[in-house]
Design an enzyme around this catalytic site. Structure first.
Site, PDB file in Angstrom:
ATOM      1  N   GLY A 195      20.811  15.428   3.352  1.00  0.00           N
ATOM      2  CA  GLY A 195      19.592  14.649   3.561  1.00  0.00           C
ATOM      3  C   GLY A 195      19.520  14.010   4.944  1.00  0.00           C
ATOM      4  CE  LYS A 199      15.224   7.102  16.602  1.00  0.00           C
ATOM      5  NZ  LYS A 199      16.403   7.743  16.004  1.00  0.00           N
ATOM      6  CB  ALA A 230      -0.892   0.007   1.242  1.00  0.00           C
TER       7      ALA A 230
HETATM    8  N1  LIG Z   1      14.168   6.327   6.911  1.00  0.00           N
HETATM    9  C1  LIG Z   1      14.874   5.881   7.932  1.00  0.00           C
HETATM   10  O1  LIG Z   1      16.103   5.940   7.943  1.00  0.00           O
HETATM   11  C2  LIG Z   1      14.172   5.267   9.122  1.00  0.00           C
HETATM   12  C3  LIG Z   1      14.943   4.744  10.197  1.00  0.00           C
HETATM   13  C4  LIG Z   1      14.290   4.143  11.286  1.00  0.00           C
HETATM   14  C5  LIG Z   1      12.902   4.096  11.305  1.00  0.00           C
HETATM   15  N2  LIG Z   1      12.192   4.640  10.262  1.00  0.00           N
HETATM   16  C6  LIG Z   1      10.732   4.596  10.346  1.00  0.00           C
HETATM   17  O2  LIG Z   1      10.227   3.862   9.241  1.00  0.00           O
HETATM   18  C7  LIG Z   1       8.956   4.372   8.856  1.00  0.00           C
HETATM   19  C8  LIG Z   1       8.991   4.718   7.368  1.00  0.00           C
HETATM   20  O3  LIG Z   1       9.980   5.685   7.122  1.00  0.00           O
HETATM   21  P1  LIG Z   1      10.431   6.061   5.634  1.00  0.00           P
HETATM   22  O4  LIG Z   1      11.663   6.895   5.783  1.00  0.00           O
HETATM   23  O5  LIG Z   1      10.484   4.846   4.766  1.00  0.00           O
HETATM   24  O6  LIG Z   1       9.219   6.994   5.172  1.00  0.00           O
HETATM   25  P2  LIG Z   1       8.879   7.506   3.680  1.00  0.00           P
HETATM   26  O7  LIG Z   1      10.085   7.400   2.811  1.00  0.00           O
HETATM   27  O8  LIG Z   1       8.213   8.815   3.831  1.00  0.00           O
HETATM   28  O9  LIG Z   1       7.813   6.428   3.168  1.00  0.00           O
HETATM   29  C9  LIG Z   1       6.496   6.369   3.659  1.00  0.00           C
HETATM   30  C10 LIG Z   1       5.700   5.452   2.750  1.00  0.00           C
HETATM   31  O10 LIG Z   1       4.378   5.345   3.280  1.00  0.00           O
HETATM   32  C11 LIG Z   1       3.435   5.617   2.242  1.00  0.00           C
HETATM   33  N3  LIG Z   1       2.246   6.240   2.854  1.00  0.00           N
HETATM   34  C12 LIG Z   1       2.194   7.379   3.568  1.00  0.00           C
HETATM   35  N4  LIG Z   1       0.930   7.611   3.987  1.00  0.00           N
HETATM   36  C13 LIG Z   1       0.197   6.557   3.534  1.00  0.00           C
HETATM   37  C14 LIG Z   1      -1.170   6.217   3.619  1.00  0.00           C
HETATM   38  N5  LIG Z   1      -2.051   6.973   4.279  1.00  0.00           N
HETATM   39  N6  LIG Z   1      -1.571   5.075   3.032  1.00  0.00           N
HETATM   40  C15 LIG Z   1      -0.713   4.291   2.352  1.00  0.00           C
HETATM   41  N7  LIG Z   1       0.611   4.563   2.231  1.00  0.00           N
HETATM   42  C16 LIG Z   1       1.043   5.692   2.817  1.00  0.00           C
HETATM   43  C17 LIG Z   1       4.116   6.543   1.279  1.00  0.00           C
HETATM   44  O11 LIG Z   1       3.499   6.435   0.004  1.00  0.00           O
HETATM   45  P3  LIG Z   1       4.053   7.254  -1.282  1.00  0.00           P
HETATM   46  O12 LIG Z   1       5.373   6.594  -1.612  1.00  0.00           O
HETATM   47  O13 LIG Z   1       3.042   7.063  -2.336  1.00  0.00           O
HETATM   48  O14 LIG Z   1       4.204   8.660  -0.811  1.00  0.00           O
HETATM   49  C18 LIG Z   1       5.548   5.960   1.314  1.00  0.00           C
HETATM   50  O15 LIG Z   1       5.665   4.903   0.412  1.00  0.00           O
HETATM   51  C19 LIG Z   1       8.694   5.566   9.783  1.00  0.00           C
HETATM   52  O16 LIG Z   1       7.933   5.137  10.883  1.00  0.00           O
HETATM   53  C20 LIG Z   1      10.086   5.967  10.245  1.00  0.00           C
HETATM   54  O17 LIG Z   1      10.095   6.614  11.505  1.00  0.00           O
HETATM   55  C21 LIG Z   1      12.795   5.209   9.180  1.00  0.00           C
END
Ligand SMILES: NC(=O)c1ccc[n+]([C@@H]2O[C@H](COP(=O)([O-])OP(=O)(O)OC[C@H]3O[C@@H](n4cnc5c(N)ncnc54)[C@H](OP(=O)(O)O)[C@@H]3O)[C@@H](O)[C@H]2O)c1
Length: 438
Positions: free
Chosen positions: A196, A214, A52
């Site tokens: 970034g 955390k 999704a």
């Molecule tokens: N990035 C990191 O380094 C990191 C590290 C530790 C933990 N995390 C955690 O991992 C999680 C994801 O992080 P991320 O960096 O991967 O975020 P991201 O790059 O912003 O990706 C979020 C994804 O969720 C989708 N999305 C958002 N709202 C939605 C909805 N209502 N219904 C369906 N899909 C939805 C988005 O779709 P679209 O692609 O279409 O926009 C996107 O694919 C978060 O909780 C974050 O705190 C991330």
């Protein structure tokens, strides 16, 4: 790895992915690239059956079959062809509702969502236990560093007294650049944004909110107590100056944003996030750039340190994948991991916590001032470990730099109030905690 002929054919476990951004995209690539190896090692063949996203037309780095993608995340958690749900959307809603639905329908969930778990973890863990399914979250704390599982399993019998973490890579990068390159906070933040590492609005990182969320999760698992992000005292790094960093180095310290979770002899706990002067010989002082580390102190085990990448698609997806495999193997075997019982936390008030402090005080450069200022510490029960005077002879003012022994925070606050009221004190420029023994 070749498959063991004595092992039954791998059982297929179908993963429903909520979110395909930085973490979800990297996870999809990892599952595709590693599924044969995983099947040979564990007897479980992983396949991503549904994904999704918010906008299905958005171009993606990973190749995805159209039939797999949907903009309806609720349909993924209830789908018959999804056995394990992975939530990597982030934020509270719709993640909370989606995870609740998945757990209620008996599906194990893996989440990387620190924000959600820090605010609603206790409720979701209870729900998972009630339905006999896994809710695993290795990636929610310290990204790629395997830390939650060692704490929950290997250290389950340990009397953990303190956990100290550098668990926000953005602030560690900024402080490292200020220390090693002599950059100002503003310059280091701008570079972190260009690379970034920092968001356009960096408040969650530099204000200590991310590390606080955390830290609440860490303290909950380490001490078996129900805590939320609101229980964490947090101070960010915006007030740390280049001058503080230079003085700290001269005195043999590095300034780091630390999350400190402690349990005291009366079983009360405290969790706080603040800039801290870390002695150069402490292992945490050598954690540079955007790296994370978690330092654990236990009565039997002594000191342990876990070090690695706390963020980024690859490292975070690696931690998520470990959880997915664990949940899948448990599912196939009809078992699940339990977090045990979370008792209500008895929180020790901030004013009662023991802390050593570094204080820089601008005073009038005249006879007797030092004795007057030092006397204020003594009358408030704060003992001075070291003091030095900085400032050229002949200046109208001098800068006094104090490091105290551990004292009640309330006593240090009273000392500061009294110092500010003195005519000979111009200003108190820095008040930074110093890492000491528990
Ligand atoms: N990035 C990191 O380094 C990191 C590290 C530790 C933990 N995390 C955690 O991992 C999680 C994801 O992080 P991320 O960096 O991967 O975020 P991201 O790059 O912003 O990706 C979020 C994804 O969720 C989708 N999305 C958002 N709202 C939605 C909805 N209502 N219904 C369906 N899909 C939805 C988005 O779709 P679209 O692609 O279409 O926009 C996107 O694919 C978060 O909780 C974050 O705190 C991330």
């Amino acid at each position: 790895v070749t498959e063991n002929p004595d092992r039954p054919a791998p059982r297929t476990v179908r993963v429903g992915l909520l979110g395909c951004g930085t973490v979800g995209g990297a996870l999809t690539e990892l599952v595709t690239g590693r599924c044969d190896d995983i099947a040979a090692r564990t007897g479980v063949r992983l396949t991503v059956s549904r994904i999704a996203v918010r906008d299905a037309r958005r171009p993606r780095q990973v190749q995805l079959a159209d039939a797999v993608l949907t903009e309806d995340p609720a349909s993924v958690v209830t789908a018959d062809d999804v056995d394990v749900v992975v939530e990597v959307i982030g934020g509270i809603e719709p993640a909370r509702t989606l995870i609740t639905t998945a757990l209620r329908s008996g599906k194990p969930v893996v989440s990387a969502n620190k924000e959600l778990l820090a605010h609603h973890g206790a409720e979701l863990f209870e729900l998972a236990d009630a339905h006999g399914v896994d809710l695993l979250f290795e990636a929610a704390v310290a990204g790629g560093i395997p830390f939650v599982r060692p704490l929950r399993e290997s250290l389950a019998g340990e009397d953990v007294t303190r956990v100290i973490g550098i668990i926000n890579g953005t602030t560690n990068y900024i402080l490292t650049k200020m220390t090693e390159e002599g950059w100002s906070y503003t310059e280091a933040l701008a570079e972190a944004q260009a690379l970034g590492y920092a968001e356009a609005d960096p408040t969650a990182d530099v204000g200590g909110f991310d590390a606080g969320a955390k830290a609440a999760i860490i303290a909950g698992i380490a001490f078996g107590v129900a805590l939320s992000a609101e229980d964490v005292h947090h101070e960010g790094i915006t007030e740390v100056s280049a001058d503080d960093i230079a003085t700290a180095r001269r005195l043999g310290f590095q300034i780091k944003l630390l999350a400190v979770a402690e349990r005291f002899d009366d079983n009360s706990v405290a969790v706080r996030v603040h800039p801290t002067m870390v002695p150069e010989e402490h292992p945490l002082a050598s954690v540079r750039d955007s790296f994370n580390a978690v330092f654990v102190e236990g009565r039997a085990v002594g000191e342990l340190m876990f070090y690695g990448r706390g963020a980024g698609g690859g490292p975070t997806a690696s931690a998520v994948l470990g959880d997915v495999i664990d949940a899948s193997v448990n599912l196939v075997q009809g078992s699940h991991a339990s977090l045990g019982v979370f008792t209500p936390a008895s929180l020790r008030p901030q004013s009662e916590l023991p802390s050593a402090f570094y204080l820089a005080v601008e005073v009038a450069d005249q006879p007797g001032v030092l004795a007057t200022v030092a006397g204020v510490f003594g009358t408030n029960g704060v003992s001075i470990r070291s003091m030095e005077q900085v400032g050229a002879d002949g200046d109208a003012t001098a800068r006094l730099v104090f490091i105290t022994h551990a004292a009640r925070e309330a006593d240090v606050s009273a000392t500061l109030i009294k110092l500010r009221s003195l005519d000979v004190v111009g200003s108190i420029d820095s008040v930074i905690r110093v890492l000491g023994d528990a």
